[in-house]
Motif scaffolding. Structure first.
Motif, PDB file in Angstrom:
ATOM      1  N   GLY A  72      60.451 104.076  14.682  1.00 31.91           N
ATOM      2  CA  GLY A  72      59.266 103.230  14.743  1.00 31.91           C
ATOM      3  C   GLY A  72      59.598 101.752  14.568  1.00 31.91           C
ATOM      4  N   ALA A  73      58.563 100.941  14.577  1.00 26.38           N
ATOM      5  CA  ALA A  73      58.741  99.491  14.440  1.00 26.38           C
ATOM      6  C   ALA A  73      57.500  98.904  13.790  1.00 26.38           C
ATOM      7  CB  ALA A  73      58.981  98.854  15.806  1.00 26.38           C
ATOM      8  N   ASN A  74      57.626  97.669  13.349  1.00 27.07           N
ATOM      9  CA  ASN A  74      56.468  96.978  12.786  1.00 27.07           C
ATOM     10  C   ASN A  74      55.345  96.897  13.822  1.00 27.07           C
ATOM     11  OD1 ASN A  74      58.036  96.600  10.539  1.00 27.07           O
ATOM     12  ND2 ASN A  74      58.178  94.368  10.732  1.00 27.07           N
ATOM     13  N   SER A  75      54.133  96.849  13.329  1.00 31.19           N
ATOM     14  CA  SER A  75      52.972  96.729  14.208  1.00 31.19           C
ATOM     15  C   SER A  75      51.944  95.814  13.563  1.00 31.19           C
ATOM     16  CB  SER A  75      52.355  98.105  14.473  1.00 31.19           C
ATOM     17  OG  SER A  75      51.219  98.005  15.315  1.00 31.19           O
ATOM     18  N   THR A  76      51.194  95.099  14.382  1.00 28.56           N
ATOM     19  CA  THR A  76      50.119  94.243  13.884  1.00 28.56           C
ATOM     20  C   THR A  76      48.804  95.007  13.945  1.00 28.56           C
ATOM     21  OG1 THR A  76      51.210  92.222  14.610  1.00 28.56           O
ATOM     22  CG2 THR A  76      48.842  92.101  14.219  1.00 28.56           C
ATOM     23  N   LEU A  77      48.161  95.149  12.807  1.00 26.67           N
ATOM     24  CA  LEU A  77      46.858  95.801  12.728  1.00 26.67           C
ATOM     25  C   LEU A  77      45.784  94.727  12.657  1.00 26.67           C
ATOM     26  CD1 LEU A  77      44.977  98.283  12.236  1.00 26.67           C
ATOM     27  CD2 LEU A  77      45.422  97.968   9.798  1.00 26.67           C
ATOM     28  N   THR A  78      44.842  94.765  13.588  1.00 25.33           N
ATOM     29  CA  THR A  78      43.726  93.821  13.622  1.00 25.33           C
ATOM     30  C   THR A  78      42.441  94.555  13.278  1.00 25.33           C
ATOM     31  OG1 THR A  78      44.799  92.468  15.315  1.00 25.33           O
ATOM     32  CG2 THR A  78      42.423  92.194  15.033  1.00 25.33           C
ATOM     33  N   LEU A  79      41.705  94.033  12.324  1.00 30.12           N
ATOM     34  CA  LEU A  79      40.415  94.588  11.935  1.00 30.12           C
ATOM     35  C   LEU A  79      39.313  93.635  12.378  1.00 30.12           C
ATOM     36  CD1 LEU A  79      40.948  95.972   8.320  1.00 30.12           C
ATOM     37  CD2 LEU A  79      40.860  97.247  10.453  1.00 30.12           C
ATOM     38  N   ASN A  80      38.467  94.103  13.270  1.00 23.66           N
ATOM     39  CA  ASN A  80      37.283  93.361  13.689  1.00 23.66           C
ATOM     40  C   ASN A  80      36.067  93.981  13.020  1.00 23.66           C
ATOM     41  OD1 ASN A  80      38.539  91.501  15.474  1.00 23.66           O
ATOM     42  ND2 ASN A  80      38.708  93.119  17.005  1.00 23.66           N
ATOM     43  N   VAL A  81      35.259  93.143  12.387  1.00 24.33           N
ATOM     44  CA  VAL A  81      34.051  93.612  11.716  1.00 24.33           C
ATOM     45  C   VAL A  81      32.845  93.098  12.497  1.00 24.33           C
ATOM     46  CG1 VAL A  81      32.730  93.623   9.578  1.00 24.33           C
ATOM     47  CG2 VAL A  81      35.230  93.584   9.492  1.00 24.33           C
ATOM     48  N   TYR A  82      31.947  94.027  12.871  1.00 22.32           N
ATOM     49  CA  TYR A  82      30.787  93.696  13.688  1.00 22.32           C
ATOM     50  C   TYR A  82      29.493  93.922  12.907  1.00 22.32           C
ATOM     51  CZ  TYR A  82      33.991  93.756  17.663  1.00 22.32           C
ATOM     52  OH  TYR A  82      35.019  93.497  18.526  1.00 22.32           O
ATOM     53  N   ASP A  83      28.522  93.060  13.172  1.00 21.08           N
ATOM     54  CA  ASP A  83      27.202  93.235  12.592  1.00 21.08           C
ATOM     55  C   ASP A  83      26.472  94.332  13.355  1.00 21.08           C
ATOM     56  OD1 ASP A  83      24.068  92.194  12.879  1.00 21.08           O
ATOM     57  OD2 ASP A  83      24.881  92.071  10.853  1.00 21.08           O
ATOM     58  N   ASP A  84      25.963  95.312  12.617  1.00 21.08           N
ATOM     59  CA  ASP A  84      25.337  96.472  13.234  1.00 21.08           C
ATOM     60  C   ASP A  84      24.055  96.103  13.974  1.00 21.08           C
ATOM     61  OD1 ASP A  84      25.086  99.278  13.736  1.00 21.08           O
ATOM     62  OD2 ASP A  84      23.543  99.371  12.203  1.00 21.08           O
ATOM     63  N   PHE A  85      23.322  95.126  13.486  1.00 23.48           N
ATOM     64  CA  PHE A  85      22.030  94.769  14.078  1.00 23.48           C
ATOM     65  C   PHE A  85      22.211  93.963  15.361  1.00 23.48           C
ATOM     66  CE2 PHE A  85      18.542  91.722  14.544  1.00 23.48           C
ATOM     67  CZ  PHE A  85      17.468  92.592  14.677  1.00 23.48           C
ATOM     68  N   SER A  86      23.043  92.939  15.303  1.00 28.52           N
ATOM     69  CA  SER A  86      23.177  92.042  16.452  1.00 28.52           C
ATOM     70  C   SER A  86      24.342  92.380  17.367  1.00 28.52           C
ATOM     71  CB  SER A  86      23.349  90.600  15.957  1.00 28.52           C
ATOM     72  OG  SER A  86      24.585  90.458  15.264  1.00 28.52           O
ATOM     73  N   GLY A  87      25.318  93.113  16.835  1.00 27.74           N
ATOM     74  CA  GLY A  87      26.529  93.367  17.607  1.00 27.74           C
ATOM     75  C   GLY A  87      27.521  92.229  17.567  1.00 27.74           C
ATOM     76  N   ASP A  88      27.216  91.186  16.789  1.00 27.70           N
ATOM     77  CA  ASP A  88      28.098  90.015  16.719  1.00 27.70           C
ATOM     78  C   ASP A  88      29.376  90.339  15.951  1.00 27.70           C
ATOM     79  OD1 ASP A  88      26.212  88.542  18.052  1.00 27.70           O
ATOM     80  OD2 ASP A  88      25.349  87.662  16.236  1.00 27.70           O
ATOM     81  N   LEU A  89      30.466  89.736  16.388  1.00 28.17           N
ATOM     82  CA  LEU A  89      31.722  89.791  15.644  1.00 28.17           C
ATOM     83  C   LEU A  89      31.621  88.793  14.494  1.00 28.17           C
ATOM     84  CD1 LEU A  89      34.725  90.693  15.385  1.00 28.17           C
ATOM     85  CD2 LEU A  89      35.292  88.761  16.875  1.00 28.17           C
ATOM     86  N   VAL A  90      31.727  89.273  13.264  1.00 30.19           N
ATOM     87  CA  VAL A  90      31.541  88.396  12.112  1.00 30.19           C
ATOM     88  C   VAL A  90      32.818  88.170  11.325  1.00 30.19           C
ATOM     89  CG1 VAL A  90      29.091  88.917  11.857  1.00 30.19           C
ATOM     90  CG2 VAL A  90      30.764  90.350  10.702  1.00 30.19           C
ATOM     91  N   SER A  91      33.865  88.943  11.578  1.00 33.33           N
ATOM     92  CA  SER A  91      35.118  88.731  10.862  1.00 33.33           C
ATOM     93  C   SER A  91      36.263  89.371  11.625  1.00 33.33           C
ATOM     94  CB  SER A  91      35.049  89.326   9.455  1.00 33.33           C
ATOM     95  OG  SER A  91      36.293  89.205   8.778  1.00 33.33           O
ATOM     96  N   THR A  92      37.389  88.679  11.651  1.00 36.98           N
ATOM     97  CA  THR A  92      38.620  89.224  12.224  1.00 36.98           C
ATOM     98  C   THR A  92      39.762  88.932  11.267  1.00 36.98           C
ATOM     99  OG1 THR A  92      37.909  88.947  14.518  1.00 36.98           O
ATOM    100  CG2 THR A  92      40.263  89.135  14.129  1.00 36.98           C
ATOM    101  N   GLN A  93      40.485  89.982  10.881  1.00 38.95           N
ATOM    102  CA  GLN A  93      41.639  89.807  10.010  1.00 38.95           C
ATOM    103  C   GLN A  93      42.784  90.668  10.526  1.00 38.95           C
ATOM    104  OE1 GLN A  93      41.202  89.746   5.757  1.00 38.95           O
ATOM    105  NE2 GLN A  93      39.024  89.297   5.871  1.00 38.95           N
ATOM    106  N   THR A  94      43.994  90.241  10.212  1.00 41.43           N
ATOM    107  CA  THR A  94      45.169  90.983  10.641  1.00 41.43           C
ATOM    108  C   THR A  94      46.104  91.224   9.467  1.00 41.43           C
ATOM    109  OG1 THR A  94      46.406  88.977  11.214  1.00 41.43           O
ATOM    110  CG2 THR A  94      45.076  89.986  12.956  1.00 41.43           C
TER     111      THR A  94
END
Length: 638
Positions: free
Chosen positions: A360-382
């Motif tokens: 295996g090898a290192n991998s970048t994990l990206t977490l996108n958090v979405y608002d359930d009501f609007s569908g807007d992307l409110v946070s992105t972290q890696t």
């Protein structure tokens, strides 16, 4: 003639038999026509007409009004940097003023970034060099935002008079302005002053000022807790003679508190203005508040993602969504979407999980958090998933000393179990424990205990090297620190937790880490970010009756982990590391559970409830130990 009240009806002349003469004489018809034309001209008006009822006059008046409005727009646009500094922030209060007089302008303005425990700044001003004012302006504010729960949402100001207004007196005016909580720098904050009793606009007159008066400002979070806020320094013509400003640490009511003289030699710049035709505009405020509440929820409650997570070949690596957030509200209003590059592992309902295969090898994990009501992307972290092979560290033996609380003994026991089947050896050091499971941990202890008392404080000073010598212990490769659970168990508010951490982390843990490292150039320190409590309140009810709640303690641990991240992340070059133990634990399924019993006295249904709020089941300790072991394997060469 009927015009201008109604239209005239002009009749063409017709012959009359036998005389062939008009019914109405021609002179009469011409008279009618002349009267009508004159009436039309009177209504329209001549060029430059001064008759108020004429169209020409009214049109000129309208054109003059339009020109005045356009001039005001140009004037306001030219002053935009001074009077509508929040105009680009949707839903925030915007102050506009057509004219400004009596301005006490600040010179040599500089802005400083601060974080807790700083929250208020103020200064003394002389009445003799002042003028009436109904607003203040702070030219520049800055803060550090590494701790989301300290982000500002409003800036408050007050004017206080009295014989010693820096410590006590009468508040004669207050004001506040909403700001962008996601911004770390603010400029030209214009705040209208209001009467502290009625809330109506207030002009501070010279007659109500004492010879020396005080202006203070401070920041509040979205839920009105103390927020991080730096000082705006500069020079004002009406500064009082003393060349030092005043500060305030955490207070629930800053306008009534005694402010402390700083040790510096600078002044606080709060410009005093007299605005004319000033107004506050809050158009779109309701929508703005909803949007800001959505962002606030994410910013203040999560997600909390460490920069590195460790994954070893053949060993399950987990990130539980619940542990990323400060409470469970996210489950009802937010969605987490995980992606990896290169693609590894899988996203499940409650977690991201990956059991790496060989090669295996290192991998970048990206977490996108979405608002359930609007569908807007409110946070992105890696985060970086750091992969290590099972063969790493073959033939090596790592000497590890664990410093911790009641959780540590079980973690080290599980580390020994994992190491027993690994190619890399493990030797545990310490004066506590039994057999091979040695450590330097004590149930119920806090960071303060280890800082203030033996075993590491000898002859009144921290001396880790002497501790090793006195107990005939080898110099360790690693000192693992598993503390914090007892430090933040008791506080019942965010402010109390934050003040606690300001002492326990900055004043005690940081020097402890430095002292551990002073025992030798190869000694490295890894801080295990402590796990959250049991998912169910049942466990706290069993352990503490009504003395503690899982939501409060979980939030406290979340804040503590964020403080560790803010303080120690990025310090690997200085031999200080973080292990995200908090991510690995399944707090729903791997906690201690009691025997099956009726769900209530009148039911035949039996349930097994969680019965320990803090201490995991052995399966939970295994999960934490897996992350610690993967960390040690990854750094096997260090």
């Amino acid at each position: 003639m009927g015009f201008p009240l109604n239209l005239d009806n002009f009749t063409n002349p017709t012959p009359s038999t036998p005389t062939n003469s008009p019914v109405t004489p021609l002179s009469g018809q011409l008279s009618q026509l002349n009267n009508a034309v004159e009436a039309i001209e009177g209504v329209i008006g001549v060029t430059g007409s001064t008759v108020p009822t004429s169209i020409e006059y009214r049109l000129a008046d309208v054109q003059a009004g339009v020109a005045a409005v356009e001039a005001d727009v140009v004037d306001l646009s030219a002053k935009a940097d001074k009077f509508d500094s929040n105009a680009d922030i949707d839903g925030k209060t915007v102050v506009l003023a057509r004219q400004t007089t009596n301005v006490v302008v600040a010179a040599a303005v500089t802005s400083f970034t601060r974080d807790l425990p700083f929250c208020g700044w103020g200064d003394l001003f002389s009445k003799n060099a002042s003028a009436p004012f109904n607003a203040v302006q702070i030219r520049a504010l800055a803060r550090t935002s590494v701790r989301p729960y300290t982000k500002w949402n409003t800036i408050h100001v007050f004017v206080r008079v009295g014989s010693t207004p820096q410590t006590s007196g009468t508040v004669v005016a207050v004001g506040s302005v909403e700001v962008d909580m996601e911004s770390d720098a603010l400029t030209n904050l214009l705040i209208l002053l209001k009467d502290p009793s009625s809330g109506q606009p207030k002009t501070v007159s010279l007659s109500e000022l004492t010879d020396v008066f005080f202006i203070g400002y401070y920041a509040r979070t979205y839920n009105q807790l103390n927020a991080a806020c730096g000082e705006c320094r500069g020079n004002l013509a009406n500064h009082y003679a003393a060349n030092r400003y005043y500060i305030l640490h955490a207070e629930s009511n800053p306008s009534a508190a005694a402010w402390t003289l700083s040790s510096g030699s600078e002044r606080i710049a709060v410009e005093q203005l007299m605005l004319t035709d000033a107004a506050e505009f809050t158009e779109g405020l309701a929508v703005g508040r909803r949007a800001n509440a959505k962002l606030s929820k994410v910013a203040v409650l999560g997600p909390l993602l460490a920069p590195f997570v460790y994954a070893m070949e053949g060993l399950e690596c987990n990130l539980y969504w619940r542990n990323l957030f400060g409470n469970d509200s996210w489950m009802h209003s937010l969605h987490v979407d995980a992606t990896t590059s290169p693609a590894v592992g899988k996203q499940q309902a409650e977690r991201f999980t990956w059991t790496p295969a060989a090669g295996g090898a290192n991998s970048t994990l990206t977490l996108n958090v979405y608002d359930d009501f609007s569908g807007d992307l409110v946070s992105t972290q890696t985060t970086t998933l750091r992969y290590v092979s099972a063969s790493a560290g073959a033939g090596k033996n790592k000497k590890v000393l664990m410093v911790g609380d009641s959780l540590a003994d079980d973690i080290t026991a599980e580390m020994l179990n994992v190491a027993s089947g690994d190619v890399m050896g493990l030797t545990l050091l310490g004066t506590q424990g039994s057999g091979l499971n040695k450590h330097e941990s004590r149930g119920g202890w806090t960071i303060a205990n280890f800082y203030q008392d033996p075993p590491f404080r000898l002859a009144g000073a921290l001396n880790f090297a002497q501790y090793l010598t006195a107990n005939s212990l080898d110099v360790p490769d690693w000192v693992l620190v598993n503390l914090g659970t007892n430090d933040v168990f008791g506080p019942t508010s965010d402010s109390a937790v934050a003040l606690n951490m300001a002492t326990s982390v900055n004043k005690w843990l940081s020097p402890l880490v430095a002292n551990f490292q002073s025992a030798g150039p190869a000694v490295k320190v890894a801080i295990i970010m402590p796990p959250p409590p049991s998912a169910s309140q049942d466990a706290f009810g069993e352990s503490y009756a009504s003395g503690q709640s899982t939501w409060r303690f979980r939030r406290n641990i979340w804040m503590f982990c964020y403080d560790l991240l803010a303080t120690f992340a990025g310090q690997e070059g200085a031999r200080t590391y973080l292990i995200p133990g908090y991510l690995s634990l399944d707090t729903e399924n791997n906690m201690q559970v009691g025997g099956s019993a009726p769900v209530n006295a009148r039911s035949a249904i039996n349930v097994a409830r969680q019965n320990n709020g803090v201490h995991p089941h052995s399966s939970g300790y295994k999960q934490i130990a897996d992350q610690v072991w993967a960390f040690l394997k990854y750094h096997h060469a260090a």
